[in-house]
Design a protein around this motif. Structure first.
Motif, mmCIF file in Angstrom:
data_model
loop_
_atom_site.group_PDB
_atom_site.id
_atom_site.type_symbol
_atom_site.label_atom_id
_atom_site.label_comp_id
_atom_site.label_asym_id
_atom_site.label_seq_id
_atom_site.Cartn_x
_atom_site.Cartn_y
_atom_site.Cartn_z
ATOM 1 N N THR A 1 0.869 -1.381 -0.030
ATOM 2 C CA THR A 1 -0.049 0.201 -0.130
ATOM 3 C C THR A 1 0.951 1.160 -0.057
ATOM 4 O OG1 THR A 1 -1.786 -1.325 1.188
ATOM 5 C CG2 THR A 1 -1.972 1.417 1.298
ATOM 6 N N ASP A 2 1.856 1.161 0.959
ATOM 7 C CA ASP A 2 2.676 2.426 1.155
ATOM 8 C C ASP A 2 3.671 2.546 -0.392
ATOM 9 O OD1 ASP A 2 4.156 4.521 2.524
ATOM 10 O OD2 ASP A 2 5.749 3.247 2.095
ATOM 11 N N GLN A 3 4.265 1.567 -0.932
ATOM 12 C CA GLN A 3 4.843 1.456 -2.140
ATOM 13 C C GLN A 3 4.016 2.083 -3.167
ATOM 14 O OE1 GLN A 3 8.148 1.334 -3.206
ATOM 15 N NE2 GLN A 3 8.688 1.078 -0.900
ATOM 16 N N LEU A 4 2.796 1.627 -3.447
ATOM 17 C CA LEU A 4 1.779 2.150 -4.404
ATOM 18 C C LEU A 4 1.619 3.176 -4.582
ATOM 19 C CD1 LEU A 4 -1.030 -0.086 -5.806
ATOM 20 C CD2 LEU A 4 -1.649 2.251 -5.211
ATOM 21 N N ALA B 1 5.441 -1.271 -7.868
ATOM 22 C CA ALA B 1 5.356 -1.019 -6.460
ATOM 23 C C ALA B 1 5.879 -2.251 -5.839
ATOM 24 C CB ALA B 1 4.041 -0.731 -6.082
ATOM 25 N N ILE B 2 5.727 -3.578 -6.543
ATOM 26 C CA ILE B 2 6.261 -4.701 -6.134
ATOM 27 C C ILE B 2 7.558 -4.672 -6.084
ATOM 28 C CG2 ILE B 2 6.162 -7.296 -6.491
ATOM 29 C CD1 ILE B 2 3.156 -7.031 -6.793
ATOM 30 N N MET B 3 8.142 -4.203 -7.505
ATOM 31 C CA MET B 3 9.646 -4.467 -7.611
ATOM 32 C C MET B 3 10.369 -3.629 -7.208
ATOM 33 S SD MET B 3 9.631 -5.823 -11.521
ATOM 34 C CE MET B 3 8.337 -7.144 -12.070
ATOM 35 N N ARG B 4 10.087 -2.214 -7.020
ATOM 36 C CA ARG B 4 10.797 -1.239 -6.363
ATOM 37 C C ARG B 4 11.645 -1.398 -5.282
ATOM 38 N NH1 ARG B 4 14.485 1.196 -6.009
ATOM 39 N NH2 ARG B 4 14.778 3.558 -5.824
ATOM 40 N N PRO B 5 11.023 -2.006 -4.107
ATOM 41 C CA PRO B 5 11.694 -2.179 -2.831
ATOM 42 C C PRO B 5 13.072 -3.220 -3.290
ATOM 43 C CG PRO B 5 9.563 -2.281 -2.435
ATOM 44 C CD PRO B 5 9.589 -2.338 -3.907
ATOM 45 N N MET B 6 12.819 -4.251 -4.117
ATOM 46 C CA MET B 6 13.803 -5.349 -4.435
ATOM 47 C C MET B 6 14.893 -4.744 -5.014
ATOM 48 S SD MET B 6 11.289 -8.131 -5.731
ATOM 49 C CE MET B 6 9.784 -8.688 -4.820
ATOM 50 N N MET B 7 14.723 -3.499 -5.550
ATOM 51 C CA MET B 7 15.704 -2.970 -6.350
ATOM 52 C C MET B 7 16.286 -1.714 -5.802
ATOM 53 S SD MET B 7 14.213 -3.249 -10.277
ATOM 54 C CE MET B 7 15.583 -2.822 -10.864
ATOM 55 N N ARG C 1 15.558 3.102 -13.272
ATOM 56 C CA ARG C 1 15.306 4.174 -14.280
ATOM 57 C C ARG C 1 15.405 3.494 -15.861
ATOM 58 N NH1 ARG C 1 16.183 10.359 -14.993
ATOM 59 N NH2 ARG C 1 15.111 10.187 -13.305
ATOM 60 N N TRP C 2 16.170 2.582 -16.136
ATOM 61 C CA TRP C 2 16.092 1.926 -17.518
ATOM 62 C C TRP C 2 15.014 0.820 -17.469
ATOM 63 C CZ3 TRP C 2 17.608 -3.192 -17.947
ATOM 64 C CH2 TRP C 2 17.969 -3.937 -18.956
ATOM 65 N N GLY C 3 14.779 0.323 -16.296
ATOM 66 C CA GLY C 3 13.733 -0.726 -16.616
ATOM 67 C C GLY C 3 12.467 -0.035 -16.512
ATOM 68 N N LEU C 4 12.128 0.921 -15.761
ATOM 69 C CA LEU C 4 10.979 1.742 -15.928
ATOM 70 C C LEU C 4 10.697 2.238 -17.396
ATOM 71 C CD1 LEU C 4 10.389 4.056 -12.824
ATOM 72 C CD2 LEU C 4 8.996 1.864 -13.660
ATOM 73 N N THR C 5 11.544 2.847 -18.148
ATOM 74 C CA THR C 5 11.529 3.225 -19.492
ATOM 75 C C THR C 5 11.294 2.254 -20.455
ATOM 76 O OG1 THR C 5 13.247 5.021 -18.686
ATOM 77 C CG2 THR C 5 12.581 4.805 -21.183
ATOM 78 N N CYS C 6 11.985 1.130 -20.062
ATOM 79 C CA CYS C 6 11.597 -0.240 -21.274
ATOM 80 C C CYS C 6 10.414 -0.597 -21.088
ATOM 81 C CB CYS C 6 12.735 -1.131 -20.903
ATOM 82 S SG CYS C 6 14.557 -0.622 -21.488
ATOM 83 N N ALA C 7 9.936 -0.550 -19.719
ATOM 84 C CA ALA C 7 8.582 -1.289 -19.502
ATOM 85 C C ALA C 7 7.676 -0.257 -19.931
ATOM 86 C CB ALA C 7 8.338 -1.420 -18.031
ATOM 87 N N ARG C 8 7.739 0.845 -19.883
ATOM 88 C CA ARG C 8 6.650 2.072 -20.245
ATOM 89 C C ARG C 8 6.714 1.987 -21.919
ATOM 90 N NH1 ARG C 8 4.062 6.073 -18.316
ATOM 91 N NH2 ARG C 8 3.546 4.517 -16.684
ATOM 92 N N ALA C 9 7.817 1.810 -22.509
ATOM 93 C CA ALA C 9 7.971 1.847 -24.127
ATOM 94 C C ALA C 9 7.163 0.350 -24.454
ATOM 95 C CB ALA C 9 9.345 1.807 -24.343
#
Length: 351
Positions: A129-132, A170-176, A192-200
């Protein structure tokens, strides 16, 4: 060294026999082109190699010549041990499956699931919840200027597709998140790279009628595999070398195991078969593939995050050679990514 970009070669390799089965065959960034001209094979493969090399230089904050060092016999043993651990799934740094993930995936995939049910599942996991809420209010996901104050509001404002992506992040952010100063820069850049590739990948999938949420999460898995390999390699390296691995060794480990680690994560987390199929198709694309949102998303995301960081990347005229997209599609995705990266860089919010 094979990696995420190797899928380009799959479309231009008719005159070249495949490598032996015991050698790695793929790279991370696998560009795709509709042009069947055999003479382009060398050019496209070279573009793929250059982009991947530029990516590793940025992620590892290193110069290309630092990657030229051949591993010593002891370093080769470190790589062998890492390979054995990945083959058996016996990694000390393997992220555990979030306990709420299966319920959330079922609910978010169920067309009959209502907003209240999804909200209740998220609220049942206080950490999520907090991360989300942090992720939902970040420049990467926020819609407009209105702050999202509750999970119910997030589900309402973002919709099912939007909340699926926020949940994945939100699930992956704490792990990274960086654990110490040594890995701080690498972790920040990989995220940042992962988020950009995921959004693309998500944007391209949506434009092609594919499932955007599945492609978004699949686009994040390589980033999580990178931080997992990085940490496992450092753990093994400190035990065997009494020092941290050098950039050349890290680059070899990432390039060699990035796809297998992504598949291992999908397997350990019991993700649906769709994810395994997407990862496999991206790793080893077939020339007859008509749509390649994940592959194109990885290339476009990598290229744009490097440009935003003022790093060398693919030239403007070379980009259409390595993705299966029309110029207007490329322009639309790039515009969205540029805004996301620009606003993310300005904001003090870190996700």
């Amino acid at each position: 060294m094979p990696g995420f970009l190797s899928w380009i070669k799959g479309f231009f390799s008719t005159a070249t026999p495949p490598p032996p089965a015991d050698l790695p065959e793929t790279r991370l960034l696998n560009p795709v082109s509709d042009d069947p001209v055999q003479e382009l094979t060398g050019e496209i493969a070279e573009l793929a190699d250059e982009l991947e090399e530029q990516m590793f230089c940025w992620l590892l904050d290193s110069e290309p010549d630092k990657f030229m060092t051949e591993p010593s016999s002891t370093e080769s043993q470190v790589l062998d041990e890492l390979n054995n651990r990945l083959q058996t799934g016996n990694l000390d740094e393997l992220p555990r499956k979030p306990f709420s993930l299966p319920m959330l995936m079922r609910a978010l995939s169920d067309p009959k699931a209502d907003r209240q049910h999804i909200t209740e599942i998220i609220l049942g996991d206080p950490a999520l919840t907090d991360q989300l809420l942090q992720v939902a209010n970040s420049p990467y996901f926020r819609h407009g200027e209105q702050t999202i104050d509750s999970v119910d509001q997030a589900v309402f404002m973002l919709g099912i597709d939007g909340i699926r992506n926020v949940v994945a992040a939100a699930i992956m952010r704490p792990m990274m998140a960086a654990r110490n100063s040594r890995e701080a820069l690498f972790a920040q850049r990989v995220w940042r790279w992962g988020l950009t590739c995921a959004r693309a990948s998500e944007l391209i999938a949506k434009s092609q009628g594919a499932d955007p949420g599945t492609h978004f999460m699949s686009g994040l898995l390589p980033a999580l595999s990178y931080i997992t390999i990085y940490r496992e390699l450092h753990r093994i390296g400190r035990a065997r070398l009494n020092t941290d691995p050098n950039p050349a060794l890290i680059r070899q480990a990432l390039a060699r195991h990035q796809w297998s680690a992504s598949q291992l994560l999908a397997n350990v987390w019991h993700l649906p078969p769709t994810y395994h199929a997407l990862l496999l198709a991206a790793e080893r694309p077939a020339p007859e593939q008509a749509k390649t949102p994940l592959n194109d998303g990885m290339v476009l995301g990598t290229r744009e995050v490097l440009r935003h960081a003022n790093q060398p990347s693919l030239a403007e005229e070379d980009l259409p050679k390595v993705v299966r997209l029309e110029p207007n599609q490329i322009g639309a995705v790039r515009a969205t990514l540029a805004t996301m990266l620009r606003e993310g860089g300005r904001s003090a919010t870190r996700v």
